[in-house]
Write a protein that holds these residues in place. Structure first.
Motif, PDB file in Angstrom:
ATOM      1  N   ILE A 149       0.828  -1.209   0.000  1.00 29.16           N
ATOM      2  CA  ILE A 149       0.000   0.000   0.000  1.00 29.16           C
ATOM      3  C   ILE A 149       0.860   1.257   0.000  1.00 29.16           C
ATOM      4  CG2 ILE A 149      -1.688   1.335   1.381  1.00 29.16           C
ATOM      5  CD1 ILE A 149      -2.944  -1.140   0.186  1.00 29.16           C
ATOM      6  N   CYS A 150       1.832   1.303   0.936  1.00 27.55           N
ATOM      7  CA  CYS A 150       2.673   2.495   1.031  1.00 27.55           C
ATOM      8  C   CYS A 150       3.895   2.189   1.881  1.00 27.55           C
ATOM      9  CB  CYS A 150       1.890   3.648   1.673  1.00 27.55           C
ATOM     10  SG  CYS A 150       1.310   3.300   3.334  1.00 27.55           S
ATOM     11  N   ARG A 151       4.835   3.125   1.885  1.00 23.17           N
ATOM     12  CA  ARG A 151       6.007   3.003   2.772  1.00 23.17           C
ATOM     13  C   ARG A 151       6.029   4.189   3.727  1.00 23.17           C
ATOM     14  NH1 ARG A 151      11.759   5.127   2.248  1.00 23.17           N
ATOM     15  NH2 ARG A 151      12.473   4.552   4.300  1.00 23.17           N
ATOM     16  N   ILE A 306       2.030   5.410  11.095  1.00 25.51           N
ATOM     17  CA  ILE A 306       1.475   4.144  10.568  1.00 25.51           C
ATOM     18  C   ILE A 306       0.024   4.017  11.038  1.00 25.51           C
ATOM     19  CG2 ILE A 306       1.681   1.621  10.573  1.00 25.51           C
ATOM     20  CD1 ILE A 306       4.723   2.084  11.240  1.00 25.51           C
ATOM     21  N   GLU A 307      -0.203   4.385  12.295  1.00 28.75           N
ATOM     22  CA  GLU A 307      -1.573   4.306  12.820  1.00 28.75           C
ATOM     23  C   GLU A 307      -2.503   5.232  12.021  1.00 28.75           C
ATOM     24  OE1 GLU A 307      -2.366   5.906  16.737  1.00 28.75           O
ATOM     25  OE2 GLU A 307      -4.105   4.594  16.965  1.00 28.75           O
ATOM     26  N   GLN A 311      -5.798   4.117   9.988  1.00 32.86           N
ATOM     27  CA  GLN A 311      -7.118   4.714  10.236  1.00 32.86           C
ATOM     28  C   GLN A 311      -7.712   5.276   8.945  1.00 32.86           C
ATOM     29  OE1 GLN A 311      -9.082   4.352  12.732  1.00 32.86           O
ATOM     30  NE2 GLN A 311      -7.583   3.316  14.038  1.00 32.86           N
ATOM     31  N   LYS A 312      -6.859   5.881   8.109  1.00 31.76           N
ATOM     32  CA  LYS A 312      -7.344   6.390   6.821  1.00 31.76           C
ATOM     33  C   LYS A 312      -7.848   5.230   5.965  1.00 31.76           C
ATOM     34  CE  LYS A 312      -4.671  10.598   6.069  1.00 31.76           C
ATOM     35  NZ  LYS A 312      -3.471  11.148   5.482  1.00 31.76           N
ATOM     36  N   VAL A 319      -4.126   7.013   0.637  1.00 28.94           N
ATOM     37  CA  VAL A 319      -2.924   7.375   1.406  1.00 28.94           C
ATOM     38  C   VAL A 319      -1.759   7.620   0.448  1.00 28.94           C
ATOM     39  CG1 VAL A 319      -3.616   6.100   3.489  1.00 28.94           C
ATOM     40  CG2 VAL A 319      -2.209   4.952   1.770  1.00 28.94           C
ATOM     41  N   GLU A 320      -0.815   8.455   0.896  1.00 26.10           N
ATOM     42  CA  GLU A 320       0.379   8.734   0.082  1.00 26.10           C
ATOM     43  C   GLU A 320       1.227   7.467  -0.027  1.00 26.10           C
ATOM     44  OE1 GLU A 320       1.700  11.758  -1.202  1.00 26.10           O
ATOM     45  OE2 GLU A 320      -0.287  12.626  -0.797  1.00 26.10           O
ATOM     46  N   LYS A 321       1.808   7.237  -1.196  1.00 24.77           N
ATOM     47  CA  LYS A 321       2.610   6.018  -1.388  1.00 24.77           C
ATOM     48  C   LYS A 321       3.897   6.048  -0.543  1.00 24.77           C
ATOM     49  CE  LYS A 321       3.149   2.090  -3.716  1.00 24.77           C
ATOM     50  NZ  LYS A 321       2.188   0.998  -3.768  1.00 24.77           N
ATOM     51  N   VAL A 322       4.518   7.227  -0.429  1.00 29.01           N
ATOM     52  CA  VAL A 322       5.730   7.336   0.398  1.00 29.01           C
ATOM     53  C   VAL A 322       5.504   8.418   1.447  1.00 29.01           C
ATOM     54  CG1 VAL A 322       8.222   7.798   0.420  1.00 29.01           C
ATOM     55  CG2 VAL A 322       7.184   6.681  -1.572  1.00 29.01           C
ATOM     56  N   GLN A 323       5.687   8.071   2.707  1.00 29.04           N
ATOM     57  CA  GLN A 323       5.477   9.047   3.785  1.00 29.04           C
ATOM     58  C   GLN A 323       6.708   9.091   4.677  1.00 29.04           C
ATOM     59  OE1 GLN A 323       1.625   8.450   5.782  1.00 29.04           O
ATOM     60  NE2 GLN A 323       1.100   7.039   4.129  1.00 29.04           N
ATOM     61  N   TYR A 324       7.310  10.283   4.782  1.00 31.54           N
ATOM     62  CA  TYR A 324       8.519  10.425   5.592  1.00 31.54           C
ATOM     63  C   TYR A 324       8.209  11.075   6.935  1.00 31.54           C
ATOM     64  CZ  TYR A 324      11.301   9.519   1.365  1.00 31.54           C
ATOM     65  OH  TYR A 324      11.866   8.946   0.258  1.00 31.54           O
TER      66      TYR A 324
END
Ligand code: AHR
Length: 345
Positions: A149-151, A306-307, A311-312, A319-324
């Motif tokens: 889903i995403c990182r 991550i939580e 929840q989203k 959700v965004e594919k990459v989240q820093y």
């Protein structure tokens, strides 16, 4: 939420494991008769969000804090049921954990991959079972990015660039801009994003400085003990090391021990310039003493992000594919004592 199908799959898997265990006992295996921890304890409630977390191991202070943050975030009170598997620094253990989560029919898989490659097959199995996978901390390199889903994690390459830029500024400020600078690097686990990112981010800056001379890269596997041995080897092999890059703080602890034992100095007054990554509490105390000159933060508290992502997804949102996560750095000139007052790790 656990769907009816997943819930039943979960119960069937539990019964299956239990029968296997009985069969094992009947055939005189080495089982001590105790159920694996999570089976012997509670079962998820109907409404719980069941999360299987496959952690890398417990190789560093950073990792311990990272694990604690999962435990603090995904609590029973908040409606989570956590199944935590420690991979003990082995990809094969992590693959087994993922297959166990799939068999149990968890709602989400959270994977902190030890290395980037070798995940395609098991991620496809999760996708076929309809289980969303969130990659955390490090990254995976797969043919088909829809397998996860995403990182959520750190920009590990940026951390490496930041270290390079800091060194360039520091050398400039000391009038050493054009001097030949001999560097050794204690790398993290080969093939992990934390190693690849930090090594290549630093190398990007190094390309702009023809006078920087990388004597050697060696892996310390992110551990203090291995780094101590590698640093001893570096010191026996090279007699003019200006800079030591440690790709995490625990390796810096091992390297500092070896440097001190060799009777060498660290720090700004003609000593070895040590740079490190993570910025855990004990390392920041060494920054305060000027033994580590600068430490580039890798934020271990990624569980809240991550939580938020889970929840989203529960609400059916994108959700965004990459989240820093947010990160900074600390150096010997800063007021570390004050900074540590409200720092959790
Ligand atoms: O992937 C994050 C890295 O892994 C941290 O820098 C290190 O301490 C850990 O072992």
């Amino acid at each position: 939420m656990l769907t009816w199908v997943r819930k039943n799959l979960f119960l069937s898997a539990f019964l299956f494991s239990f029968l296997l265990l009985l069969a094992g006992c009947a055939h005189g295996t080495e089982s001590d008769g105790a159920l694996p921890q999570e089976e012997s304890e509670s079962q998820p409630d109907e409404d719980d969000i069941v999360i299987g977390i496959s952690q890398v191991g417990s190789e560093s202070d950073w990792r311990m804090m990272n694990t604690k943050a999962y435990m603090d975030t995904f609590t029973e009170e908040k409606g989570y049921y956590l199944i935590f598997e420690d991979g003990q620094q082995k990809q094969e253990n992590q693959v087994k954990a993922l297959r166990k989560f799939i068999l149990k029919g968890v709602d989400y898989i959270v994977l902190a991959p030890i290395v980037e490659t070798g995940w395609d097959a098991v991620l496809k199995e999760a996708q076929d079972a309809g289980i969303p996978v969130i990659i955390v901390d490090r990254d995976v390199s797969v043919e088909d990015e829809s397998l996860y889903i995403c990182r959520v994690g750190s920009d590990l390459m940026q951390e490496g660039r930041n270290a390079g830029e800091w060194l360039a500024d520091y050398l400039e400020s000391r009038g050493r801009r054009n001097e030949k600078i001999n560097i050794v690097t204690l790398q993290g686990t080969p093939g992990s994003t934390a190693q690849i990112g930090r090594t290549s981010g630093f190398a990007e800056v190094m390309k702009k400085h023809a006078n920087w001379n990388m004597l050697e890269y060696q892996s310390g596997d992110f551990t203090q003990a291995k780094a101590y041995e590698v640093m001893e080897y570096f010191l026996e092999t090279y007699d003019d090391i200006d800079v030591v890059i440690c790709e995490n703080d625990n390796m810096a602890f091992g390297a500092i021990e070896a440097i001190k034992e060799a009777g060498l100095k660290l720090g700004k007054n003609g000593g070895i310039i040590m740079l490190s990554f993570d910025a855990v509490r004990d390392a920041l105390l060494l920054v305060q003493k000027g033994e580590i000159m600068a430490d580039f933060e890798c934020n271990p508290i990624i569980a809240p992000l991550i939580e938020e992502t889970i929840q989203k997804l529960e609400r059916g949102e994108a959700v965004e594919k990459v989240q820093y996560v947010d990160e900074t750095y600390f150096d010997y000139k800063m007021d570390i004592g004050t900074l540590l007052l409200d720092r959790e790790y």
